[in-house]
Structure formats: C-alpha cells, structure tokens
Write a protein that holds these residues in place. Sequence first.
Motif, mmCIF file in Angstrom:
data_model
loop_
_atom_site.group_PDB
_atom_site.id
_atom_site.type_symbol
_atom_site.label_atom_id
_atom_site.label_comp_id
_atom_site.label_asym_id
_atom_site.label_seq_id
_atom_site.Cartn_x
_atom_site.Cartn_y
_atom_site.Cartn_z
ATOM 1 N N ALA A 26 -3.721 1.405 6.549
ATOM 2 C CA ALA A 26 -3.261 0.009 5.598
ATOM 3 C C ALA A 26 -2.553 -0.566 6.737
ATOM 4 O O ALA A 26 -2.528 -2.595 6.528
ATOM 5 N N ALA A 27 -1.948 -0.364 7.991
ATOM 6 C CA ALA A 27 -1.667 -1.615 8.942
ATOM 7 C C ALA A 27 -2.662 -2.557 9.339
ATOM 8 O O ALA A 27 -2.179 -3.356 9.864
ATOM 9 N N GLN A 28 -3.968 -1.326 9.616
ATOM 10 C CA GLN A 28 -4.876 -2.300 10.190
ATOM 11 C C GLN A 28 -5.173 -3.359 9.863
ATOM 12 O O GLN A 28 -6.150 -4.324 10.208
ATOM 13 N N HIS A 29 -5.085 -2.764 7.753
ATOM 14 C CA HIS A 29 -5.727 -4.103 7.455
ATOM 15 C C HIS A 29 -4.221 -5.058 7.364
ATOM 16 O O HIS A 29 -4.748 -6.037 6.151
ATOM 17 N N GLY A 30 -3.422 -4.487 8.070
ATOM 18 C CA GLY A 30 -2.227 -6.145 7.873
ATOM 19 C C GLY A 30 -0.878 -5.631 6.208
ATOM 20 O O GLY A 30 -1.010 -6.618 6.152
ATOM 21 N N MET A 31 -2.011 -4.494 5.650
ATOM 22 C CA MET A 31 -0.641 -4.366 4.802
ATOM 23 C C MET A 31 0.318 -3.632 4.547
ATOM 24 O O MET A 31 0.991 -3.374 6.539
ATOM 25 N N LEU A 32 1.414 -3.521 3.636
ATOM 26 C CA LEU A 32 2.805 -3.212 3.940
ATOM 27 C C LEU A 32 2.568 -1.744 3.444
ATOM 28 O O LEU A 32 2.512 -1.417 1.544
ATOM 29 N N TRP A 33 3.172 -1.085 3.788
ATOM 30 C CA TRP A 33 3.653 0.413 3.189
ATOM 31 C C TRP A 33 4.646 0.759 2.516
ATOM 32 O O TRP A 33 5.483 0.675 3.192
ATOM 33 N N CYS A 34 4.593 1.588 1.702
ATOM 34 C CA CYS A 34 5.747 2.039 0.673
ATOM 35 C C CYS A 34 5.383 3.057 0.608
ATOM 36 O O CYS A 34 4.336 3.784 0.342
ATOM 37 N N GLY A 35 6.607 3.486 1.144
ATOM 38 C CA GLY A 35 7.202 5.474 0.421
ATOM 39 C C GLY A 35 7.477 5.675 0.269
ATOM 40 O O GLY A 35 8.106 4.698 -1.146
ATOM 41 N N ALA A 46 0.966 -1.416 -0.021
ATOM 42 C CA ALA A 46 -0.635 0.297 -0.397
ATOM 43 C C ALA A 46 0.706 1.120 -0.344
ATOM 44 O O ALA A 46 2.237 1.308 0.304
ATOM 45 N N GLY A 47 0.311 2.537 -0.778
ATOM 46 C CA GLY A 47 0.869 3.529 -0.680
ATOM 47 C C GLY A 47 -0.089 4.437 -0.624
ATOM 48 O O GLY A 47 -1.218 4.170 -0.659
ATOM 49 N N GLY A 48 0.506 5.713 -0.219
ATOM 50 C CA GLY A 48 -0.867 6.748 -0.557
ATOM 51 C C GLY A 48 -0.141 8.178 -1.193
ATOM 52 O O GLY A 48 1.149 8.340 -1.507
ATOM 53 N N PHE A 49 -1.456 9.009 -1.129
ATOM 54 C CA PHE A 49 -1.081 10.269 -2.126
ATOM 55 C C PHE A 49 -1.983 11.546 -1.270
ATOM 56 O O PHE A 49 -2.751 10.994 -1.699
ATOM 57 N N THR A 50 -1.315 13.192 -1.293
ATOM 58 C CA THR A 50 -2.597 13.984 -0.982
ATOM 59 C C THR A 50 -2.225 14.962 -1.868
ATOM 60 O O THR A 50 -0.982 15.199 -2.166
ATOM 61 N N THR A 51 -2.919 15.768 -1.673
ATOM 62 C CA THR A 51 -2.936 17.930 -2.733
ATOM 63 C C THR A 51 -3.448 18.285 -1.441
ATOM 64 O O THR A 51 -4.771 17.727 -0.883
ATOM 65 N N GLY A 52 -2.766 19.416 -1.510
ATOM 66 C CA GLY A 52 -3.557 20.647 -0.488
ATOM 67 C C GLY A 52 -3.191 21.645 -0.273
ATOM 68 O O GLY A 52 -2.972 22.207 -2.158
ATOM 69 N N ALA A 53 -3.731 22.534 -0.566
ATOM 70 C CA ALA A 53 -3.971 24.254 -0.999
ATOM 71 C C ALA A 53 -2.188 24.801 -0.507
ATOM 72 O O ALA A 53 -2.937 25.542 -0.921
ATOM 73 N N CYS A 54 -2.015 23.982 0.583
ATOM 74 C CA CYS A 54 -0.286 25.259 0.520
ATOM 75 C C CYS A 54 0.472 24.322 0.471
ATOM 76 O O CYS A 54 0.236 22.516 1.797
ATOM 77 N N ALA A 55 1.255 24.456 1.036
ATOM 78 C CA ALA A 55 2.357 23.636 0.592
ATOM 79 C C ALA A 55 2.666 22.781 2.135
ATOM 80 O O ALA A 55 3.678 21.419 2.728
ATOM 81 N N SER A 56 2.944 23.404 2.761
ATOM 82 C CA SER A 56 2.186 22.764 4.923
ATOM 83 C C SER A 56 1.263 23.003 4.705
ATOM 84 O O SER A 56 0.449 23.324 6.177
#
Length: 184
Positions: free
Chosen positions: A122-131, A98-108
């Motif tokens: 992902a962790a709750q589902h027992g998935m393996l996280w990929c950063g 599993a991995g993820g992506f997001t966008t926001g209005a500001c840089a921070s």
Amino acid sequence: MPLLAIVYFSITGTTEKLAHAVARGADGIADVALCRITGDDIVSGRFQNESLFETIDHASAVAFGSPTYMGGAAAQFKAFADASSDRWSQQRWTNKIAGGFTTGACASGDQLHTLTYFSILAAQHGMLWCGLDIPGGEDPGGRNRLGSQLGLATHLIDDDLPPSDLSTAEYLGRRLAKMASRNC
C-alpha cells in the motif's frame, strides 16, 4: 457512495469467509466489490486480470486478503501484487485507503509478516494504511483476539473461524468504508 474493493486469494474458503465478513461490515456505508484472485488469473506465472485492476482504480478503499503460507502472502496474491507495478509506475492508487486481513495455521503463525507485506505494498502505491483501533485482548466482544493493530490476523480453532474473528473482519470493513467516505 465510495467503493471498497476487497482483493483476496483463498484456497480453502477461510480467507473468503473473512472477505465476506469485511463486505458485511461495509454494507450501507460503501459499495463493495469482492475481487477474488483465482488460478485462472495467473498465466505463465503472471497475474493477468485487467478488470480486477480497473475495479481497484475506481475504488476509494481496498482491503487486501491472503492466507499466510510459509510466513508470507500466498504466491497467487504475490503474483497480483507484482503485476500491480504498472499501476505503481503511474501512482494510480495514490491516496486510496487500504487495510488487510490474513489467516494462518497457528496463533503465532507469522501472520504479522503478511500484514506488513500488505502495508508496504500500500505504501509503495501511495495508499493510506488503516489498521485496527481495537486493543488486543481488551474488547468485551473478543474482537482482535490476536492483538494485531496492523490489520486482522486470525487462525482456525477446531477447524473454524471464531465468531469474534468474523466480527473483527466486519469491524475492519466498517472502518475502511467510513474512512473512504471521509476521503471522497
């Protein structure tokens, strides 16, 4: 070939552009299923799209995507996550990448919180996280410009996604697909 399911919500089209870039990155390495969460999927506040869940059941890897609203994932994505508890109780997504992506209005704009939410889901589902394994601010192509190792975080510049962020999304898709290929 492994299957990468890209599960995302997008209201303005920005997160959808990222989802398509993740798909381009996985092209030729994995089959891709774009799984857009829509308002029609939510009935009386509950996400109800069994077909989307079945796609994830068959996937080797999953990319979660949502805009960051008020410091977290959009309510529509959260409705999907809440409804995934039936899969959780059976641990049907265990050992998927599993991995993820997001966008926001500001840089921070608290995008890290959304990525953290995805990783906990992902962790709750027992998935393996990929950063991301691209050092922020160090890539010659400008990828991972906001420096989030947990996943892709971005924001608009002049009302558009920078090419470097789309390139980072492609990189994330390629990375997820390669890891899924090894995991099959």
